[in-house]
Design a protein around this motif. Structure first.
Motif, PDB file in Angstrom:
ATOM      1  N   GLU A  21       0.840  -1.188   0.000  1.00  0.00           N
ATOM      2  CA  GLU A  21       0.000   0.000   0.000  1.00  0.00           C
ATOM      3  C   GLU A  21       0.881   1.247   0.000  1.00  0.00           C
ATOM      4  N   VAL A  22       0.569   2.170  -0.915  1.00  0.00           N
ATOM      5  CA  VAL A  22       1.332   3.404  -1.059  1.00  0.00           C
ATOM      6  C   VAL A  22       0.401   4.588  -0.821  1.00  0.00           C
ATOM      7  N   GLN A  23       0.784   5.435   0.119  1.00  0.00           N
ATOM      8  CA  GLN A  23       0.053   6.669   0.369  1.00  0.00           C
ATOM      9  C   GLN A  23       1.054   7.821   0.449  1.00  0.00           C
ATOM     10  N   PRO A  24       0.656   9.019   0.036  1.00  0.00           N
ATOM     11  CA  PRO A  24       1.618  10.131   0.008  1.00  0.00           C
ATOM     12  C   PRO A  24       2.040  10.607   1.390  1.00  0.00           C
ATOM     13  N   ASP A  25       1.202  10.373   2.407  1.00  0.00           N
ATOM     14  CA  ASP A  25       1.501  10.920   3.729  1.00  0.00           C
ATOM     15  C   ASP A  25       1.806   9.830   4.756  1.00  0.00           C
ATOM     16  N   ARG A  26       2.069   8.600   4.281  1.00  0.00           N
ATOM     17  CA  ARG A  26       2.362   7.495   5.185  1.00  0.00           C
ATOM     18  C   ARG A  26       3.458   6.621   4.574  1.00  0.00           C
ATOM     19  N   PRO A  27       4.154   5.845   5.402  1.00  0.00           N
ATOM     20  CA  PRO A  27       5.151   4.926   4.843  1.00  0.00           C
ATOM     21  C   PRO A  27       4.485   3.784   4.083  1.00  0.00           C
ATOM     22  N   VAL A  28       5.226   3.218   3.160  1.00  0.00           N
ATOM     23  CA  VAL A  28       4.744   2.052   2.415  1.00  0.00           C
ATOM     24  C   VAL A  28       4.574   0.886   3.384  1.00  0.00           C
ATOM     25  N   ALA A  29       3.500   0.107   3.219  1.00  0.00           N
ATOM     26  CA  ALA A  29       3.231  -1.045   4.072  1.00  0.00           C
ATOM     27  C   ALA A  29       2.911  -2.259   3.208  1.00  0.00           C
ATOM     28  N   LEU A  30       3.352  -3.428   3.643  1.00  0.00           N
ATOM     29  CA  LEU A  30       3.031  -4.684   2.972  1.00  0.00           C
ATOM     30  C   LEU A  30       1.715  -5.196   3.532  1.00  0.00           C
ATOM     31  N   ARG A  31       0.675  -5.190   2.696  1.00  0.00           N
ATOM     32  CA  ARG A  31      -0.655  -5.587   3.166  1.00  0.00           C
ATOM     33  C   ARG A  31      -0.908  -7.071   3.001  1.00  0.00           C
ATOM     34  N   GLU A  32      -0.328  -7.700   1.988  1.00  0.00           N
ATOM     35  CA  GLU A  32      -0.565  -9.119   1.757  1.00  0.00           C
ATOM     36  C   GLU A  32       0.706  -9.781   1.262  1.00  0.00           C
ATOM     37  N   LEU A  33       0.950 -10.987   1.724  1.00  0.00           N
ATOM     38  CA  LEU A  33       1.985 -11.862   1.187  1.00  0.00           C
ATOM     39  C   LEU A  33       1.409 -13.253   1.244  1.00  0.00           C
ATOM     40  N   ALA A  34       1.156 -13.832   0.082  1.00  0.00           N
ATOM     41  CA  ALA A  34       0.394 -15.072   0.033  1.00  0.00           C
ATOM     42  C   ALA A  34       0.950 -15.982  -1.051  1.00  0.00           C
ATOM     43  N   ALA A  35       0.508 -17.247  -1.008  1.00  0.00           N
ATOM     44  CA  ALA A  35       1.010 -18.252  -1.938  1.00  0.00           C
ATOM     45  C   ALA A  35       0.272 -18.242  -3.266  1.00  0.00           C
ATOM     46  N   GLY A  36      -0.765 -17.466  -3.393  1.00  0.00           N
ATOM     47  CA  GLY A  36      -1.503 -17.419  -4.648  1.00  0.00           C
ATOM     48  C   GLY A  36      -2.196 -16.086  -4.782  1.00  0.00           C
ATOM     49  N   PRO A  37      -3.115 -15.967  -5.743  1.00  0.00           N
ATOM     50  CA  PRO A  37      -3.843 -14.705  -5.921  1.00  0.00           C
ATOM     51  C   PRO A  37      -4.572 -14.324  -4.631  1.00  0.00           C
ATOM     52  N   VAL A  38      -4.624 -13.027  -4.340  1.00  0.00           N
ATOM     53  CA  VAL A  38      -5.227 -12.580  -3.085  1.00  0.00           C
ATOM     54  C   VAL A  38      -6.242 -11.478  -3.346  1.00  0.00           C
ATOM     55  N   THR A  39      -7.170 -11.383  -2.436  1.00  0.00           N
ATOM     56  CA  THR A  39      -8.049 -10.231  -2.343  1.00  0.00           C
ATOM     57  C   THR A  39      -7.556  -9.392  -1.174  1.00  0.00           C
ATOM     58  N   VAL A  40      -7.246  -8.140  -1.425  1.00  0.00           N
ATOM     59  CA  VAL A  40      -6.679  -7.298  -0.374  1.00  0.00           C
ATOM     60  C   VAL A  40      -7.699  -7.156   0.746  1.00  0.00           C
ATOM     61  N   ARG A  41      -7.244  -7.498   1.950  1.00  0.00           N
ATOM     62  CA  ARG A  41      -8.142  -7.472   3.094  1.00  0.00           C
ATOM     63  C   ARG A  41      -7.679  -6.424   4.102  1.00  0.00           C
ATOM     64  N   ALA A  42      -6.941  -6.856   5.065  1.00  0.00           N
ATOM     65  CA  ALA A  42      -6.644  -5.997   6.211  1.00  0.00           C
ATOM     66  C   ALA A  42      -5.798  -4.795   5.822  1.00  0.00           C
ATOM     67  N   ARG A  43      -6.029  -3.694   6.541  1.00  0.00           N
ATOM     68  CA  ARG A  43      -5.157  -2.527   6.454  1.00  0.00           C
ATOM     69  C   ARG A  43      -4.088  -2.670   7.534  1.00  0.00           C
ATOM     70  N   VAL A  44      -2.852  -2.489   7.165  1.00  0.00           N
ATOM     71  CA  VAL A  44      -1.754  -2.550   8.126  1.00  0.00           C
ATOM     72  C   VAL A  44      -0.918  -1.291   7.964  1.00  0.00           C
ATOM     73  N   SER A  45      -0.222  -0.920   9.033  1.00  0.00           N
ATOM     74  CA  SER A  45       0.527   0.331   9.000  1.00  0.00           C
ATOM     75  C   SER A  45       2.017   0.152   9.253  1.00  0.00           C
ATOM     76  N   GLN A  46       2.466  -1.058   9.526  1.00  0.00           N
ATOM     77  CA  GLN A  46       3.883  -1.259   9.803  1.00  0.00           C
ATOM     78  C   GLN A  46       4.727  -0.868   8.584  1.00  0.00           C
ATOM     79  N   PRO A  47       5.661   0.090   8.732  1.00  0.00           N
ATOM     80  CA  PRO A  47       6.508   0.462   7.585  1.00  0.00           C
ATOM     81  C   PRO A  47       7.332  -0.717   7.077  1.00  0.00           C
ATOM     82  N   VAL A  48       7.555  -0.789   5.761  1.00  0.00           N
ATOM     83  CA  VAL A  48       8.304  -1.907   5.189  1.00  0.00           C
ATOM     84  C   VAL A  48       9.795  -1.801   5.465  1.00  0.00           C
TER      85      VAL A  48
END
Length: 699
Positions: A21-48
Motif C-alpha cells: 500500500e502506497v500513500q503520500p503521507d504514510r510509509p509504504v506497508a506490505l498488506r498481503e503476502l500469500a502463496a496465490g492470488p489474493v483479495t486485499v483485506r486488512a489494512r496494516v501500517s507497519q513500515p516496510v
C-alpha cells in the motif's frame, strides 16, 4: 498524488502474491503476502523499512525495531519490476527528506515458489554523515491479525542439542494489553538474537507466525553467518514482524554513512502458506532453499561420507588405525572417507597449536600419502578436517602473520579457548588460507573438507570499522567471499559446514556449502530428535546426520542409529572393521537403501506425522514426501509404549501400501493404515531402542 489517494502496488508470479500500500503521507506497508492470488483485506501500517539513527531514535519510545522515526517518514519514490534467470524482482524506492536517507527494498522470488528474499540498501543522499544503528531487512504487519490469534514458532539450539523447535501462542510472550482502548501501538516485543559468529549457537536463525484458525503461516530465515535479530510484536492493527542482521542495541553495530555512501542489510527469506500451516510453509521454504544453492557436482551425486571421528578415533588418527577402517568403510559402501581432527599433530596436544596444517610425521611414519592412497584405491574421495579461521596461540603462524590479520579489540588480538581468530578482510589472512587449501588439494589430492569452527570471537573487531559489530559484519562477508573463491578455483571440491556440530547453521553458509553437520551428539539415543527436526532448519539433502553403529550394539541398536542417518545426508562412522559379518551386512543394507533414496531426497519435502519433535519424546517420526512415495522414519526410544498413531493428511482418502524398507525382513513391527482418518497405527514389540524406515505408496 493527492493526500487521500491510496495506491495498491501488486507484484508476484504463479507461486506468490505481494500487495503493498502506497500513500503520500504514510510509509509504504506490505498488506498481503500469500502463496496465490489474493483479495486485499486488512489494512496494516507497519513500515516496510525501519531505520534507527541516534539523532531521532524511535517515534515512540520502546526497544522495538518498529516505529523508528526515519521508518515512519520514509515515503514512496518509485518502483521497478523485472525477471531474469528464473527469479522475479521488485525494487521499491523510499526517501526521507529530513534525515537525507534513501532506502531501496529489494524483494526477489524464484518462479513458482511461495517465498521471497528481502534486503534493503540505505544510501545517504544528504550533505552530512549519518550514523546507522539498525536497519531491518524485512518488516511487515502479519496480515492484520492480532497476537491472540497467532502461534509463534522458534528453534532453540545448543551444542549437542540443535534444532529444538517450539510452537506456542504468541500471547505466551506478549500479554493482551487492550491496545485499542489506549489508541497506541504496544511497546513490548518477543525478540530472539544471536551474537558473534555462531549464528545458531543459541537459536536457529529462523522463526514463524501462524494463524491458528486457518493455518496461514509465514516462516522466515535470516541468511547471515553472524549476528542477527528477529522480533514479533503487537500493534493497533495487529501483529508485526521485523527481521535484521546486527544492531547497535544487541550487537554493538553501527555504520557511519558519509554523503553518497550506502549500506546493504543481510538478506532474509520469508516463505508463506495460505492454509497448510508450518508444513506448508516448510515445503515452500524447502523449494526456496533449493533455488538459493550454488550449483555443484556434489548435488546430484550426494555421496555417502564416512568420517573417522564420532565415537571412533575421536581426533586420534594414525596409519595403523586408519587402514583397516578405510577398508571397512569401503566395504560398507562409503564414497568419501574423511580423516578428522589430529592429522596435523605431532605432539599430542594440538588444540592451541593449529594453523599450519602440515601432515603429522609421527602419526603417519610413511606419510599421510599412504593413507590417502588407500582411500583412493577403494574409489573413495579423500577428505580432511580443517578449521581454517583460527590460529592456535602456540602455532608458528601466530607470529608469521601480521597482527592486522587477526580480529582485535583495543590493539589486542582476540583469543578464545587457546585460539586467535583470523580477520578475513586482511589479504595476508586470505593468502594463508588459500595457500593451505590449494596445497592440500593440488599436492595431496584432497576432494573434501570438513570445515569446523569451534570458537566464537564475540562482538567483533574495532580495527578499520565504525564499530566492533561493523568490523565483524565486514569479516563475515569477507569469509563468504573467501569460500566463493575456493569453490571458483576448485569447482569439484566438496565443503562441509561444521561449526562445533551445528553452531553456524545458516543459509549464508549453506547456499554456498554442500552439506551441514547436524550435531556433535555422541549418544545415539539422543540424536533422533535432532535428525527429525533438521529438515525444518535446512534442506534434507544437506542434513548430515551421524550414524555410528558399533560392534557392541545389538542389531536393533545398529538399525536405530542407521535410521537416524538414512533420511538425511548419511554421515557414517563407527568401528566397522571390528564388526561381525552380520553386523556389517546390516550397515551395508542401510547404506544401500539411502543410496536408493538420493534422487527422492533432492525433491522431497518434510512432514512430521507426530508433530515437531520434543527433546524427550519417546516416539519420533519424520516423513519425506514426494509425488509417488512418502519415506517415513520412526524411532521408539526406551520408555515408550508399544503403539503410536501417525497422522499423514496428505494421504487422506487414499489406499496406501506400507512397505518395511529397513531393516528388511525383521520381525517386531507392524503398521495399519486408515484412509478415512489418514492415520497410520504403528505397533513395535521389538525391545526399545528400535527404529524402522517405511515406504508409503498410494495406489
Amino acid at each position: 498524488m493527492p493526500a487521500d489517494v491510496v495506491e495498491i502496488l501488486r507484484w508476484g508470479h504463479s507461486g506468490l502474491s505481494a500487495v503493498l500500500e502506497v500513500q503520500p503521507d504514510r510509509p509504504v506497508a506490505l498488506r498481503e503476502l500469500a502463496a496465490g492470488p489474493v483479495t486485499v483485506r486488512a489494512r496494516v501500517s507497519q513500515p516496510v523499512v525501519e531505520v534507527l539513527v541516534p539523532g531521532e531514535g524511535r517515534a515512540r519510545a520502546s526497544q522495538r525495531l518498529s516505529e523508528t522515526a526515519v521508518g515512519c517518514r520514509l515515503r514512496y519514490a518509485g518502483a521497478e519490476q523485472s525477471s531474469a534467470d528464473g527469479w522475479h524482482e521488485l525494487r521499491v524506492r523510499l526517501r526521507d527528506e529530513v534525515s537525507g536517507l534513501a532506502a531501496e527494498l529489494t524483494l526477489r522470488s524464484p518462479d513458482g515458489v511461495a517465498a521471497v528474499q528481502a534486503s534493503v540498501r540505505v544510501t545517504n543522499v544528504g550533505e552530512q554523515p549519518v550514523l546507522l544503528l539498525a536497519v531491518t531487512s524485512f518488516a511487515a504487519g502479519f496480515l492484520g491479525l492480532p497476537a491472540a490469534e497467532l502461534d509463534v514458532l522458534y528453534g532453540d539450539s545448543d551444542w549437542l542439542g540443535e534444532s529444538r523447535w517450539t510452537g506456542r501462542p504468541l500471547t505466551d510472550h506478549l500479554a493482551d494489553l487492550g491496545l485499542p482502548g489506549h489508541g497506541q501501538h504496544g511497546k513490548g516485543v518477543f525478540a530472539l538474537t544471536s551474537t558473534g559468529t555462531w549464528s545458531s549457537g543459541r537459536h536457529v536463525p529462523m522463526g514463524g507466525l501462524s494463524e491458528r484458525r486457518t493455518g496461514r503461516t509465514w516462516l522466515w530465515q535470516i541468511e547471515h553467518n553472524g549476528a542477527w535479530r528477529w522480533e514479533a510484536g503487537d500493534r493497533l492493527d495487529g501483529a508485526y514482524v521485523a527481521l535484521s542482521g546486527p544492531t547497535d542495541p544487541d550487537h554493538q553495530w553501527s555504520e557511519l554513512l558519509a554523503p553518497g555512501e550506502s549500506f546493504i542489510t543481510v538478506p532474509v527469506g520469508v516463505a508463506v502458506s495460505d492454509d497448510g500451516g508450518v508444513e506448508g510453509a516448510a515445503a515452500a521454504l524447502t523449494a526456496y532453499r533449493r533455488a538459493l544453492l550454488r550449483p555443484h557436482p556434489d548435488r546430484p551425486a550426494l555421496p555417502v561420507v564416512f568420517n573417522d571421528y564420532m565415537n571412533t578415533l575421536m581426533g586420534d588418527p594414525t596409519t595403523d588405525k586408519l587402514l583397516p577402517l578405510i577398508d571397512a568403510a569401503a566395504a560398507a559402501g562409503a564414497e568419501v572417507f574423511c580423516v578428522d581432527a589430529g592429522w596435523y599433530d605431532d605432539g599430542g596436544d594440538w588444540w592451541d597449536s593449529v594453523g599450519e596444517w602440515l601432515p603429522s610425521q609421527t602419526r603417519f611414519p610413511r606419510g599421510l600419502e599412504e593413507v590417502l592412497a588407500r582411500i583412493a584405491g577403494h574409489g573413495m574421495t579423500a577428505g580432511l578436517w580443517l578449521e581454517p579461521e583460527v590460529i592456535g596461540v602456540r602455532s608458528p603462524m601466530a607470529d608469521k602473520l601480521p597482527a592486522e590479520a587477526f580480529l582485535q579489540r583495543g590493539g589486542v588480538r582476540l583469543a578464545e579457548h587457546g585460539r586467535h581468530h583470523l580477520d578475513l578482510r586482511h589479504p595476508a589472512a586470505v593468502a594463508h588460507l588459500d595457500q593451505v587449501v590449494d596445497r592440500l588439494v593440488e599436492e595431496l589430492g584432497i576432494g573434501y573438507f570438513k570445515l569446523d569452527y569451534n570458537v566464537n570471537p564475540g562482538a567483533g573487531t574495532d580495527v578499520g570499522a565504525t564499530s566492533v559489530g561493523a568490523g565483524l559484519l565486514a569479516h563475515n562477508r569477507a569469509h563468504l567471499a573467501w569460500l566463493e573463491g575456493v569453490l571458483d578455483r576448485h569447482p569439484r571440491l566438496v565443503l562441509e559446514n561444521c561449526g562445533s556440530g551445528a553452531m553456524r547453521m545458516d543459509y549464508a553458509m549453506l547456499s554456498r556449502l554442500q552439506l551441514q553437520s547436524t550435531s556433535d551428539q555422541q549418544d545415539f539415543l539422543r540424536y533422533p530428535p535432532i535428525a527429525v527436526a533438521a529438515p525444518l532448519s535446512m534442506l534434507p539433502e544437506q542434513a548430515a546426520n551421524w550414524a555410528y553403529p558399533q560392534p557392541g550394539m545389538t542389531d536393533e541398536e545398529i538399525a536405530f542409529t542407521m535410521c537416524t542417518g538414512i533420511l538425511g545426508r548419511l554421515y557414517l562412522s563407527g568401528n566397522l572393521h571390528r564388526m561381525a559379518p552380520g553386523q556389517l551386512a546390516l550397515v551395508r543394507e542401510g547404506v544401500r537403501l539411502h543410496q536408493g533414496l538420493r534422487r527422492d531426497l533432492l525433491r522431497a519435502t518434510p512432514c512430521w506425522p507426530l508433530g515437531l519433535p520434543g527433546w524427550d519424546d519417546p516416539w519420533l517420526a519424520l516423513g519425506l514426501r514426494t509425488e509417488h512415495v512418502t519415506h517415513l522414519g520412526i524411532w521408539r526410544r526406551p520408555g515408550a509404549g508399544e503403539r503410536t498413531v501417525l497422522r499423514l493428511p496428505h494421504l487422506s482418502g487414499r489406499d496406501v501400501r506400507v512397505e518395511a524398507a529397513y531393516p528388511a525382513g525383521r520381525e517386531g513391527w507392524s503398521a495399519v493404515w486408515n484412509p478415512r482418518t489418514a492415520e497410520l497405527t504403528v505397533t513395535a514389540t521389538a525391545p526399545a531402542p528400535t527404529a524402522r524406515i517405511l515406504h508409503l505408496r498410494p495406489h
